[in-house]
Scaffold this active site. Structure first.
Site, mmCIF file in Angstrom:
data_model
loop_
_atom_site.group_PDB
_atom_site.id
_atom_site.type_symbol
_atom_site.label_atom_id
_atom_site.label_comp_id
_atom_site.label_asym_id
_atom_site.label_seq_id
_atom_site.Cartn_x
_atom_site.Cartn_y
_atom_site.Cartn_z
ATOM 1 N N PHE A 1 -60.012 -54.789 -25.793
ATOM 2 C CA PHE A 1 -59.343 -53.959 -24.782
ATOM 3 C C PHE A 1 -60.053 -52.607 -24.684
ATOM 4 C CE2 PHE A 1 -56.302 -50.792 -23.384
ATOM 5 C CZ PHE A 1 -55.775 -51.388 -22.242
ATOM 6 N N GLU B 1 -55.158 -37.182 -40.034
ATOM 7 C CA GLU B 1 -54.112 -38.156 -40.373
ATOM 8 C C GLU B 1 -54.664 -39.552 -40.187
ATOM 9 O OE1 GLU B 1 -50.841 -37.637 -37.708
ATOM 10 O OE2 GLU B 1 -50.598 -35.538 -38.250
ATOM 11 N N LYS C 1 -54.383 -43.265 -38.546
ATOM 12 C CA LYS C 1 -53.804 -43.790 -37.309
ATOM 13 C C LYS C 1 -53.103 -45.097 -37.658
ATOM 14 C CE LYS C 1 -54.953 -44.396 -32.457
ATOM 15 N NZ LYS C 1 -54.243 -45.634 -32.204
ATOM 16 N N GLU D 1 -44.362 -43.626 -35.669
ATOM 17 C CA GLU D 1 -44.795 -45.011 -35.579
ATOM 18 C C GLU D 1 -43.857 -45.908 -36.366
ATOM 19 O OE1 GLU D 1 -47.294 -44.705 -33.643
ATOM 20 O OE2 GLU D 1 -48.288 -46.653 -33.605
ATOM 21 N N LYS E 1 -56.283 -33.623 -35.339
ATOM 22 C CA LYS E 1 -55.521 -32.756 -34.437
ATOM 23 C C LYS E 1 -55.817 -31.307 -34.783
ATOM 24 C CE LYS E 1 -51.741 -36.091 -34.537
ATOM 25 N NZ LYS E 1 -50.417 -36.455 -35.044
ATOM 26 N N CYS F 1 -71.193 -89.322 -46.034
ATOM 27 C CA CYS F 1 -71.602 -90.622 -46.583
ATOM 28 C C CYS F 1 -70.634 -91.747 -46.227
ATOM 29 C CB CYS F 1 -71.764 -90.532 -48.095
ATOM 30 S SG CYS F 1 -70.202 -90.352 -48.976
ATOM 31 N N CYS G 1 -73.606 -88.797 -52.704
ATOM 32 C CA CYS G 1 -73.233 -88.374 -51.343
ATOM 33 C C CYS G 1 -74.218 -87.279 -50.958
ATOM 34 C CB CYS G 1 -71.803 -87.831 -51.325
ATOM 35 S SG CYS G 1 -71.438 -86.909 -49.824
HETATM 36 S S1 IVH Z 1 -50.422 -38.516 -32.339
HETATM 37 C C1 IVH Z 1 -50.265 -36.629 -28.368
HETATM 38 N N1 IVH Z 1 -50.781 -39.489 -34.751
HETATM 39 O O1 IVH Z 1 -51.621 -44.058 -31.646
HETATM 40 C C2 IVH Z 1 -50.358 -37.244 -29.700
HETATM 41 N N2 IVH Z 1 -50.505 -41.020 -32.964
HETATM 42 O O2 IVH Z 1 -53.484 -44.568 -29.497
HETATM 43 C C3 IVH Z 1 -50.096 -38.675 -29.660
HETATM 44 N N3 IVH Z 1 -50.549 -43.356 -33.630
HETATM 45 O O3 IVH Z 1 -49.370 -43.407 -29.073
HETATM 46 C C4 IVH Z 1 -49.845 -39.324 -30.902
HETATM 47 N N4 IVH Z 1 -50.818 -43.004 -35.781
HETATM 48 O O4 IVH Z 1 -48.477 -44.546 -31.198
HETATM 49 C C5 IVH Z 1 -50.588 -39.764 -33.452
HETATM 50 N N5 IVH Z 1 -51.062 -40.196 -36.951
HETATM 51 C C6 IVH Z 1 -50.875 -40.483 -35.656
HETATM 52 C C7 IVH Z 1 -50.775 -41.801 -35.176
HETATM 53 C C8 IVH Z 1 -50.606 -42.025 -33.812
HETATM 54 C C9 IVH Z 1 -50.660 -43.913 -34.828
HETATM 55 C C10 IVH Z 1 -50.408 -44.083 -32.370
HETATM 56 C C11 IVH Z 1 -49.360 -43.524 -31.444
HETATM 57 C C12 IVH Z 1 -50.118 -43.181 -30.200
HETATM 58 C C13 IVH Z 1 -51.282 -44.096 -30.289
HETATM 59 C C14 IVH Z 1 -52.448 -43.645 -29.437
#
Ligand code: IVH
Length: 737
Positions: A53, A127, A129, A190, A306, A427, A449
């Site tokens: 995707f 952080e 993800k 999440e 971030k 075999c 075999c």
């Molecule tokens: S921040 C504006 N932090 O990833 C900030 N998102 O691909 C938006 N996600 O929609 C989210 N871990 O569902 C943030 N540590 C994390 C995250 C996280 C997973 C997900 C979240 C977001 C998606 C974007």
């Protein structure tokens, strides 16, 4: 769907073929991506993997970067997903944004450069993800009043009843010292399915005759979005907060401070976040979690970076879809979808029949995957895969590729069930379990075999056995099933007796290295065949000469490699080494008492029984005899007494402190032991001598206090040679600085 170029910028590009092509591709991609989003969000049943995707989205973004006029509000780049109509719509108090994905450190650097140009020196919050499902929680006066999925970012689905079943999500925020419960808190996070529980869930799905989930994220989404919340309650979902929306009565100055407050109120926050000062430290974080990604409680698919300070976040702002103050670095994909072209059965060196998947070649975690094991017929059934299915293929870290599950939503009805063959594909012998109740089927024709013998030969010539360079897999296959000649081996007994005359007539089919299919002779249309060991003049090829030379040299390999090369069931390099070390002689292993063998560390009763069984077979013992006659070493040499070192330190206990010239710490200890001495880590009255090298520590002081003799590091060699009677360098020179 898209406006024309002329409408946008007044230029007429109808004559520009590149632009026309880009516009057509843009339209196709938009339709395709919208459909995939619908399947993903509305049905929890994606038919392509996340990375596939991402690739489509990336292509779309690239087109829009080259031709900005193609970007319009219908473009998938301008939307944040879609939502299902099965739940009541809920308006988020503040828009839920997504994240800009990047796939390389260069792109992270480019993002950081853009930020730094505007706001230099801002700390970053790193952080993980989390691979789950985003939800929005609203707490009013500390009470959870609404929970919603993200939906399109503006409107989500009401999943309050479902979220209420997640133990990690507090119904009420707890007042905490220094953190008053706010009047209004919109918190994002999440919902995830813990990795360990995911494996169990899939096992129970399969046991109940249902399809397994392709990944923990799908499992989380499928579990949360149940019309009956009682079903959600049965799933061990959890939650981690990672963002804020609308707030009243709460004014944190940074995201990290906000996390501290959320945690104090009882909202789960990640244990893995870290504030760093430079982008290089963010790279370290990416590397660290890239390595640990499968050791965390939940799956992660990347790292989010971030800007920590919230006022700076506000200043940087957002596009319609993503904030400018954050970026998501995505790890290389470990999971992709591809077609299962066929299921074939291979025969291993101990006769086990293993079904394996033949896949449409696909890149996973940095390498091309074409085959994946399916273990046994029960596993094929358990996974529910059919030939022709689109399947999820995973390759986690260094692990071998595996077929995870079929993508049921992509079925056309033309898929066919796999049927385990009754006969050995190599075999023709009837396959049978080795013992009653065994799930594995085996070919009983162990000796000849061609499949089993080829695999045993390839193992025997491999790194953990005789290590015969130039005797690779194709050479082994040719020895077992030579075209144009009789097989030269009935079993591996004759391998050390091979002569060049045996090799020269052997021919093999030429195969295409990419497809593995036989190449055809353009003149005859038949499979192309060449001599494997001889050149065009019928003379030996260099590889054939080298192979025979290497086989000759391999006869001197140590005993454990010989034991390992016998392909005794359950005996691998570890057990072979344990056996060789304990018995030192192949005949002693063959004749050993089963109980004695079982008692050897690293062996045990199963291996001991397998060894007994193996040596009870006539043709197995004949292999050993032929190897012995050919000159293969059958025992490890006992240490030659004439080479033993004089035991100058016998009965002495030596402590070593500080660095000894020309010796490592371990090397010095080994040298003492080789002379019959004992090495101790602490000084006592019983210590015979302390060897004080460079920068000795408190052990030197203690030796002086207790009156224990001290030998200078420079005199260590003399100590080894002559024991404590060795002449010592004058004291002054042994004094530490
Ligand atoms: S921040 C504006 N932090 O990833 C900030 N998102 O691909 C938006 N996600 O929609 C989210 N871990 O569902 C943030 N540590 C994390 C995250 C996280 C997973 C997900 C979240 C977001 C998606 C974007």
């Amino acid at each position: 769907m898209s406006t024309t170029d002329a409408e946008v910028d007044g230029t007429d590009r109808t004559d520009d073929p590149d632009f026309q092509r880009a516009r057509a591709r843009h339209e196709d991609l938009s339709v395709e991506i919208t459909e995939h989003r619908r399947r993903y969000y509305a049905e929890d049943a994606p038919t392509i993997s996340d990375s596939q995707f991402d690739e489509l989205m990336h292509e779309l973004v690239d087109i829009e970067t080259a031709y900005p006029e193609l970007k319009n509000e219908d473009s998938p780049t301008q939307q944040v997903g879609t939502f299902s109509t099965a739940f009541t719509p809920v308006q988020h108090l503040e828009k839920m944004l997504s994240l800009q994905d990047v796939f390389s450190l260069d792109e992270v650097q480019a993002w950081a450069d853009r930020i730094t140009a505007e706001v230099p020196g801002e700390p970053y919050l790193c952080e993980v993800k989390i691979d789950g499902l985003a939800v929005d929680l609203v707490y009013e006066q500390g009470r959870l009043t609404k929970a919603a999925t993200r939906g399109d970012g503006v409107t989500g689905e009401d999943v309050t009843a479902n979220v209420a079943t997640i133990a990690a999500v507090p119904q009420r925020l707890a007042a905490a010292d220094g953190h008053d419960v706010p009047e209004l808190l919109e918190v994002r996070g999440e919902v995830y399915f813990p990795s360990a529980d995911f494996l169990r869930l899939n096992e129970s799905q399969v046991a109940a005759g249902k399809a397994p989930f392709a990944n923990p994220r799908n499992a989380a989404a499928g579990s949360l979005r149940q019309k009956d919340a009682a079903k959600t309650a049965e799933r061990p979902l959890s939650f981690i907060a990672h963002g804020l929306g609308a707030l009243r009565g709460f004014e944190p100055d940074s995201q990290s401070h906000a996390y501290a407050a959320l945690a104090a109120w009882g909202l789960p926050t990640s244990p893995y976040w870290r504030v760093v000062g430079t982008v290089e430290e963010a790279y370290d974080y990416i590397a660290e979690f890239g390595e640990q990604r499968h050791r965390l409680v939940h799956e992660i698919d990347g790292v989010v970076i971030k800007i920590d300070r919230l006022d700076v976040q506000r200043r940087l702002g957002a596009t319609s879809r993503t904030p400018r103050w954050a970026v998501a670095y995505k790890f290389p994909p470990e999971e992709v979808n591809t077609r299962l072209l066929d299921i074939k059965v291979s025969i291993g060196r101990t006769g086990r029949a293993t079904p394996y998947a033949v896949l449409e070649p696909v890149r996973v975690a940095g390498s091309e995957v074409e085959f994946a094991t399916l273990h046994n017929a029960d596993q094929v059934k358990a996974k529910g895969v059919r030939i022709g299915d689109t399947v999820v293929v995973r390759k986690a870290g260094d692990v071998i590729p595996e077929v995870v599950a079929p993508v049921e939503a992509a079925r056309t009805g033309d898929e066919t069930e796999f049927v385990m063959p009754e006969r050995c594909p190599e075999c023709g012998s009837v396959l049978a379990p080795a013992a009653e109740g065994d799930v594995d089927l085996r070919c009983p024709n162990a000796r000849s075999c061609p499949g089993q013998l080829r695999e045993r030969l390839a193992y025997l010539s491999g790194r953990s056995c005789f290590d015969v360079d130039r005797m690779g897999y194709i050479a082994c296959a040719a020895l077992v099933e030579p075209l144009g000649a009789d097989p030269v081996l009935v079993d591996e007994g004759g391998v050390f007796d091979l002569k060049m005359d045996d090799l020269l007539p052997i021919q093999v089919v030429v195969r295409d290295p990419d497809t593995g299919l036989p190449k055809q002779d353009p003149k005859t249309g038949e499979d192309k065949v060449v001599a494997y060991f001889a050149n065009k003049n019928g003379e030996p090829k260099k590889t054939a000469v080298q192979m025979l030379e290497n086989l000759e040299a391999a006869k001197r390999q140590p005993l454990w490699r010989v034991v390992n090369a016998l392909s005794i069931r359950h005996v691998g390099p570890v057990a072979a080494q344990a056996l060789a070390e304990h018995f030192g002689d192949l005949d002693r292993i063959a004749n050993a008492d089963e109980a004695e063998m079982a008692a050897v560390d690293g062996v045990g009763p199963t291996i001991a029984a397998a060894i007994k069984d193996w040596f009870a077979v006539d043709w197995h013992r004949a292999i050993v005899e032929r190897w012995r006659e050919a000159g293969v070493r059958m025992q490890d040499d006992a240490p030659d007494p004439s080479e033993a070192l004089p035991q100058t330190l016998e009965g002495l206990t030596i402590v070593i402190t500080g660095g000894i010239p020309d010796y490592t710490r371990e090397g010095a200890a080994a040298a003492v032991k080789a002379r019959g001495g004992k090495v101790s880590g602490s000084v006592s009255k019983k210590t015979s001598a302390v060897v004080a090298g460079e920068k000795p520590g408190s052990k030197y002081d203690k030796a002086v206090q207790l009156g224990v003799p001290v030998v200078a590091g420079a005199d260590f060699a003399a100590l080894l040679e002559d024991g404590l009677s060795a002449p010592q360098t004058p004291d002054a020179e042994t004094e530490p600085e």
